[in-house]
Scaffold this motif. Structure first.
Motif, mmCIF file in Angstrom:
data_model
loop_
_atom_site.group_PDB
_atom_site.id
_atom_site.type_symbol
_atom_site.label_atom_id
_atom_site.label_comp_id
_atom_site.label_asym_id
_atom_site.label_seq_id
_atom_site.Cartn_x
_atom_site.Cartn_y
_atom_site.Cartn_z
ATOM 1 N N ALA A 52 1.053 -1.095 0.160
ATOM 2 C CA ALA A 52 0.065 -0.255 -0.107
ATOM 3 C C ALA A 52 0.952 1.429 0.139
ATOM 4 C CB ALA A 52 -1.281 0.063 0.999
ATOM 5 N N GLY A 53 2.272 1.276 -0.182
ATOM 6 C CA GLY A 53 3.128 2.413 0.184
ATOM 7 C C GLY A 53 3.031 2.254 1.191
ATOM 8 N N CYS A 54 3.569 2.311 2.590
ATOM 9 C CA CYS A 54 3.392 2.581 3.951
ATOM 10 C C CYS A 54 5.684 2.902 3.481
ATOM 11 C CB CYS A 54 3.123 1.607 4.912
ATOM 12 S SG CYS A 54 4.519 1.196 5.624
ATOM 13 N N ASP A 55 5.390 3.744 4.383
ATOM 14 C CA ASP A 55 6.899 4.345 5.055
ATOM 15 C C ASP A 55 7.499 3.042 5.616
ATOM 16 O OD1 ASP A 55 8.924 5.391 5.649
ATOM 17 O OD2 ASP A 55 8.438 7.606 6.301
ATOM 18 N N MET A 56 8.478 2.769 5.243
ATOM 19 C CA MET A 56 8.652 1.404 5.988
ATOM 20 C C MET A 56 9.977 1.371 7.208
ATOM 21 S SD MET A 56 7.003 -1.122 5.093
ATOM 22 C CE MET A 56 7.954 -2.818 5.376
ATOM 23 N N LEU A 57 9.844 2.990 7.333
ATOM 24 C CA LEU A 57 10.634 3.567 8.370
ATOM 25 C C LEU A 57 11.953 2.973 8.335
ATOM 26 C CD1 LEU A 57 8.154 3.800 11.210
ATOM 27 C CD2 LEU A 57 9.188 5.898 9.693
ATOM 28 N N ASN A 58 11.839 2.470 10.081
ATOM 29 C CA ASN A 58 13.037 1.794 10.211
ATOM 30 C C ASN A 58 13.283 -0.164 10.390
ATOM 31 O OD1 ASN A 58 12.719 2.109 12.545
ATOM 32 N ND2 ASN A 58 14.515 2.187 13.711
ATOM 33 N N LEU A 59 12.342 -0.387 9.464
ATOM 34 C CA LEU A 59 12.109 -1.692 9.831
ATOM 35 C C LEU A 59 13.015 -2.569 9.582
ATOM 36 C CD1 LEU A 59 9.651 -4.420 10.080
ATOM 37 C CD2 LEU A 59 9.671 -4.136 7.802
ATOM 38 N N VAL A 60 14.505 -2.314 9.013
ATOM 39 C CA VAL A 60 14.876 -3.152 8.713
ATOM 40 C C VAL A 60 15.572 -3.040 9.609
ATOM 41 C CG1 VAL A 60 17.390 -3.552 6.759
ATOM 42 C CG2 VAL A 60 15.281 -3.036 5.851
ATOM 43 N N ASP A 61 16.681 -1.971 10.357
ATOM 44 C CA ASP A 61 17.402 -1.807 11.405
ATOM 45 C C ASP A 61 16.839 -2.947 12.643
ATOM 46 O OD1 ASP A 61 18.825 0.064 9.909
ATOM 47 O OD2 ASP A 61 17.787 1.575 11.540
ATOM 48 N N TRP A 62 15.539 -2.027 12.988
ATOM 49 C CA TRP A 62 14.616 -3.369 13.962
ATOM 50 C C TRP A 62 14.944 -4.580 13.428
ATOM 51 C CZ3 TRP A 62 9.784 -6.749 13.383
ATOM 52 C CH2 TRP A 62 9.903 -6.487 14.937
ATOM 53 N N LEU A 63 14.803 -5.119 12.492
ATOM 54 C CA LEU A 63 14.769 -7.047 12.332
ATOM 55 C C LEU A 63 16.194 -7.259 12.708
ATOM 56 C CD1 LEU A 63 12.995 -6.877 8.333
ATOM 57 C CD2 LEU A 63 12.062 -7.912 10.697
ATOM 58 N N LYS A 64 17.092 -6.383 12.133
ATOM 59 C CA LYS A 64 18.867 -6.972 12.343
ATOM 60 C C LYS A 64 18.601 -6.938 14.138
ATOM 61 C CE LYS A 64 20.836 -5.163 8.087
ATOM 62 N NZ LYS A 64 21.834 -4.229 7.388
ATOM 63 N N TRP A 65 17.850 -5.866 14.421
ATOM 64 C CA TRP A 65 18.184 -5.396 15.951
ATOM 65 C C TRP A 65 18.120 -6.503 16.943
ATOM 66 C CZ3 TRP A 65 14.030 -4.165 19.803
ATOM 67 C CH2 TRP A 65 15.424 -3.868 21.023
ATOM 68 N N LYS A 66 16.315 -7.407 15.999
ATOM 69 C CA LYS A 66 15.538 -8.479 16.687
ATOM 70 C C LYS A 66 16.178 -9.984 16.471
ATOM 71 C CE LYS A 66 12.241 -7.902 19.256
ATOM 72 N NZ LYS A 66 11.552 -7.913 20.176
ATOM 73 N N GLY A 67 16.444 -10.144 15.670
ATOM 74 C CA GLY A 67 17.537 -10.981 15.291
ATOM 75 C C GLY A 67 18.280 -11.458 13.507
ATOM 76 N N PRO A 68 18.047 -12.906 13.346
ATOM 77 C CA PRO A 68 18.515 -12.581 12.091
ATOM 78 C C PRO A 68 17.839 -12.109 10.814
ATOM 79 C CG PRO A 68 18.164 -15.037 12.272
ATOM 80 C CD PRO A 68 17.600 -13.668 13.154
ATOM 81 N N GLY A 69 16.788 -11.924 10.776
ATOM 82 C CA GLY A 69 16.110 -11.100 9.679
ATOM 83 C C GLY A 69 14.847 -12.243 8.620
ATOM 84 N N ILE A 70 14.215 -12.000 8.497
ATOM 85 C CA ILE A 70 13.056 -12.574 7.572
ATOM 86 C C ILE A 70 13.342 -14.001 6.800
ATOM 87 C CG2 ILE A 70 10.841 -12.412 6.448
ATOM 88 C CD1 ILE A 70 10.931 -9.982 6.371
ATOM 89 N N PRO A 71 12.877 -15.124 7.623
ATOM 90 C CA PRO A 71 13.678 -16.276 6.472
ATOM 91 C C PRO A 71 12.708 -16.218 5.170
ATOM 92 C CG PRO A 71 11.858 -16.712 8.948
ATOM 93 C CD PRO A 71 11.906 -15.296 8.670
ATOM 94 N N ASP A 72 13.352 -16.962 4.484
ATOM 95 C CA ASP A 72 12.976 -17.116 2.787
ATOM 96 C C ASP A 72 12.014 -17.116 2.290
ATOM 97 O OD1 ASP A 72 14.880 -15.925 2.199
ATOM 98 O OD2 ASP A 72 16.236 -18.043 1.451
ATOM 99 N N GLU A 73 11.428 -18.459 3.578
ATOM 100 C CA GLU A 73 9.383 -19.092 3.016
ATOM 101 C C GLU A 73 9.178 -18.193 3.474
ATOM 102 O OE1 GLU A 73 10.945 -20.611 7.406
ATOM 103 O OE2 GLU A 73 12.154 -20.512 5.702
ATOM 104 N N LEU A 74 8.765 -16.491 5.070
ATOM 105 C CA LEU A 74 8.105 -15.796 4.188
ATOM 106 C C LEU A 74 7.662 -14.432 3.401
ATOM 107 C CD1 LEU A 74 8.345 -15.247 8.301
ATOM 108 C CD2 LEU A 74 6.502 -16.394 7.445
ATOM 109 N N LEU A 75 9.358 -14.709 2.613
ATOM 110 C CA LEU A 75 9.697 -13.870 1.580
ATOM 111 C C LEU A 75 9.081 -14.149 0.232
ATOM 112 C CD1 LEU A 75 12.619 -13.261 2.706
ATOM 113 C CD2 LEU A 75 10.706 -11.090 2.315
ATOM 114 N N ALA A 76 8.459 -15.779 -0.037
ATOM 115 C CA ALA A 76 8.910 -16.152 -0.878
ATOM 116 C C ALA A 76 7.306 -16.391 -1.755
ATOM 117 C CB ALA A 76 8.267 -18.220 -1.176
ATOM 118 N N ASP A 77 6.227 -15.260 -1.424
ATOM 119 C CA ASP A 77 5.005 -15.494 -2.559
ATOM 120 C C ASP A 77 5.084 -14.008 -2.731
ATOM 121 O OD1 ASP A 77 4.831 -14.481 0.642
ATOM 122 O OD2 ASP A 77 2.585 -14.409 0.737
ATOM 123 N N ASP A 78 5.774 -13.372 -2.274
ATOM 124 C CA ASP A 78 5.663 -11.435 -2.394
ATOM 125 C C ASP A 78 7.422 -11.148 -2.884
ATOM 126 O OD1 ASP A 78 5.534 -8.930 -2.080
ATOM 127 O OD2 ASP A 78 3.993 -9.056 -0.815
#
Length: 148
Positions: A52-78
């Motif tokens: 929908a075009g949302c500002d992704m802010l610092n989502l990548v920073d947050w993902l890196k801080w929280k853990g190893p990132g999004i697993p490939d299986e959750l990325l596969a359909d988009d």
């Protein structure tokens, strides 16, 4: 719920009185502390907001801080989100996002983010951008949950 709000022409980048965006509320309210389990619920919502075009802010920073990132299986359909994610996980921050982080860090603890930003001598569009809470800004990840 997110799709219903978007179908009703809701602003995907609106902020509440704390500066929390729908993305921030979504990610923080679906956080239990179990990183991989949380991602199963967060990623589908993030994808809808991204499309929908949302500002992704610092989502990548947050993902890196929280853990190893999004697993490939959750990325596969988009493919669009997959490409954005892969590019941004391996790229430096944009100058615009770095400026927002620095400004928000400088005013942290000095009062209400929205009130302070509203007084800055910058264009209205930039004020709107600066008023969107970054994931690190509030004391706890769930500070915006009370409004959800």
């Amino acid at each position: 719920m997110i799709r219903m709000l978007l179908n009703a022409n809701s602003d995907v980048n609106c902020v509440d009185h704390k500066g929390c965006t729908p993305l921030y509320v979504c990610v923080s309210s679906l956080s239990t502390g179990l990183y991989k389990e949380d991602l199963k619920y967060q990623v589908p919502c993030i994808k809808v907001l991204f499309a929908a075009g949302c500002d992704m802010l610092n989502l990548v920073d947050w993902l890196k801080w929280k853990g190893p990132g999004i697993p490939d299986e959750l990325l596969a359909d988009d493919e669009a989100f997959f490409l954005w994610y892969k590019k941004n996980m391996n790229s430096p921050h944009t100058l615009l996002n770095l400026c927002r982080k620095v400004i928000q860090q400088r005013i942290k603890g000095k009062g209400n983010l929205l009130e302070i930003v509203s007084r800055l001598p910058v264009p209205i569009k930039l004020r709107s951008y600066l008023s969107r809470t970054l994931f690190f800004y509030l004391p706890t990840p769930s500070s915006c949950d009370n409004d959800a």
